[in-house]
Motif scaffolding. Structure first.
Motif, short mmCIF file in Angstrom:
data_model
loop_
_atom_site.label_atom_id
_atom_site.label_comp_id
_atom_site.label_asym_id
_atom_site.label_seq_id
_atom_site.Cartn_x
_atom_site.Cartn_y
_atom_site.Cartn_z
N ARG A 35 0.83 -1.20 0.00
CA ARG A 35 0.00 0.00 0.00
C ARG A 35 0.87 1.27 0.00
NH1 ARG A 35 -5.31 0.73 2.97
NH2 ARG A 35 -5.33 2.96 3.43
N ASP A 36 1.88 1.28 0.89
CA ASP A 36 2.75 2.46 1.00
C ASP A 36 3.55 2.68 -0.28
OD1 ASP A 36 1.88 2.91 3.53
OD2 ASP A 36 3.73 2.25 4.53
N HIS A 59 1.29 4.05 -3.00
CA HIS A 59 1.01 5.46 -2.75
C HIS A 59 2.21 6.32 -3.15
CE1 HIS A 59 -0.26 9.17 -0.90
NE2 HIS A 59 0.87 9.20 -0.21
N TYR A 60 3.40 5.87 -2.79
CA TYR A 60 4.61 6.64 -3.10
C TYR A 60 4.83 6.73 -4.61
CZ TYR A 60 9.51 7.95 -3.41
OH TYR A 60 10.69 8.57 -3.74
N ARG A 77 -4.16 1.96 -4.08
CA ARG A 77 -3.44 1.40 -2.93
C ARG A 77 -2.73 0.10 -3.29
NH1 ARG A 77 -8.16 3.46 -1.15
NH2 ARG A 77 -7.97 5.21 0.30
#
Lengths: 244, 244
Positions: free
Chosen positions: B26-27, B30-31, B64
């Motif tokens: 997910r991170d 997003h990045y 995501r």
């Protein structure tokens, strides 16, 4: 004085010597009496970059003024080696860091330069001079480096003093094994750290054509400018400086 | 792929290999898509600490989630020397700095220790692990050091692995000329940086009694812990590590 020790170490811009009275600036008085809560008879360690470190006693306490009197010299005057740090300013926190670290590591002058790919054109000389003095107060040095105003790299190189060796930390060498093997008895040195975008091809060419330049690599990983500054200073000090 | 280059370098916890699909966390999604605005077909450089660096192509973009597919290896897997950094945590910004710098300079493990005069008992392992990974992404390394939880110095020394040399940077030697002259073919090393208050007399005695300890001075000025860490790593890398 038995048992008493100076709790504060302070750079002052005044003569220091036996029995010498030292009037405090407004800022210094605020720091000693307002912040550090010193009182009459307390001891302070003073240095001015010329006369070594002196233990001085508080004789007059005021809100925005005060007087100390030198009692005895507590350390001789020492200077770091005749080494300059030349670097391209980066983001503010990292520029602050470079100035602080260069002071601790031991340099005489700090010269910020604008390069083709310099990340920042802002460099506040007075603020950085204060920052260097604070670092000198912390690290026990009796000397703080002189901070010069920002200048173009090509002007600095054009006026380069004959005989001053320039150690050029070339990030384009990262991953190669080049190291400065040339043992040297040069007494005057400078270390040049490039901007995070690297040097331009013509900057690199000018540098390589200088008579007193030596090129070095700082290992296989790409170092940020602030890391590179500390690492290069450590290598230099251990090879040619006052860490030997 | 002609002319296209990976704009982002990312550590992932997945297998990398020819044609290998890499699902994004997910991170990471997003990045890549939210912050860096990558789109389908854009290239990303990936590494996982085991399989070298791979160029991967974005094949699926989600809010995501997302999927990359490895195209080709762009750098072999390399490890820094088998070097640990052992240090007493200091103020948060300076601890962050030590972790970032140790990653750039090249270490395998970072071990925070509580000492008698440790300045801080707070050390957030997960946060610092993320910080080390970010530094590895920035500096082109294909490996990020492992961050260990805070532990008491005496426990670490009690379990010290036989044969691992410990370079003890003793700030009590500041001003003396002790340098580690003992050239060594040891393959496993650690560097120990003390807290800003120094080691206690009994800590210093335990350290000096260890069979594999070497003591070194870092010059005549008192260095802050973060400066000392970078300086000691630079000296070690240039003498015994991968900067030779």
């Amino acid at each position: 004085m038995a048992g008493k020790r100076a709790k504060v170490r302070l750079f002052v811009d005044a003569e220091l010597g036996p029995g010498q009275a030292v009037p405090l600036s407004r800022d210094a008085a605020h720091y000693l009496f307002g912040v550090m809560r010193l009182e009459a008879d307390d001891l302070v360690a003073l240095f001015n970059g010329r006369d070594g470190e002196w233990t001085a006693r508080v004789v007059s306490v005021g809100k925005r003024k005060g007087i100390l009197v030198c009692v005895q010299q507590s350390a001789p005057q020492t200077l770091p080696p005749d080494l300059w740090l030349v670097f391209a300013p980066v983001k503010k926190a990292r520029t602050d860091f470079i100035v602080e670290k260069a002071t601790e590591m031991g340099v005489r002058r700090i010269l910020p330069v604008q390069t083709r790919f310099t990340n920042s054109d802002r460099f506040r000389v007075e603020r950085q001079q204060a920052h260097a003095i604070e670092a000198a107060e912390q690290c026990g040095a009796t000397h703080a480096p002189t901070i010069e105003p920002l200048q173009p790299l090509d002007r600095l190189l054009g006026d380069w003093p004959a005989g001053r060796r320039l150690l050029f930390c070339d990030e384009a060498l990262a991953g190669t094994s080049a190291t400065p093997k040339d043992a040297s008895d040069a007494q005057q040195w400078a270390i040049l750290i490039g901007p995070e975008g690297g040097f331009s091809p013509d900057e690199r060419q000018s540098l390589r054509q200088m008579p007193d330049v030596m090129t070095t690599s700082l290992g296989p990983r790409i170092l940020r400018a602030d890391t590179a500054a500390v690492a290069a200073l450590a290598l230099w000090q251990s090879r040619w400086g006052d860490w030997r």
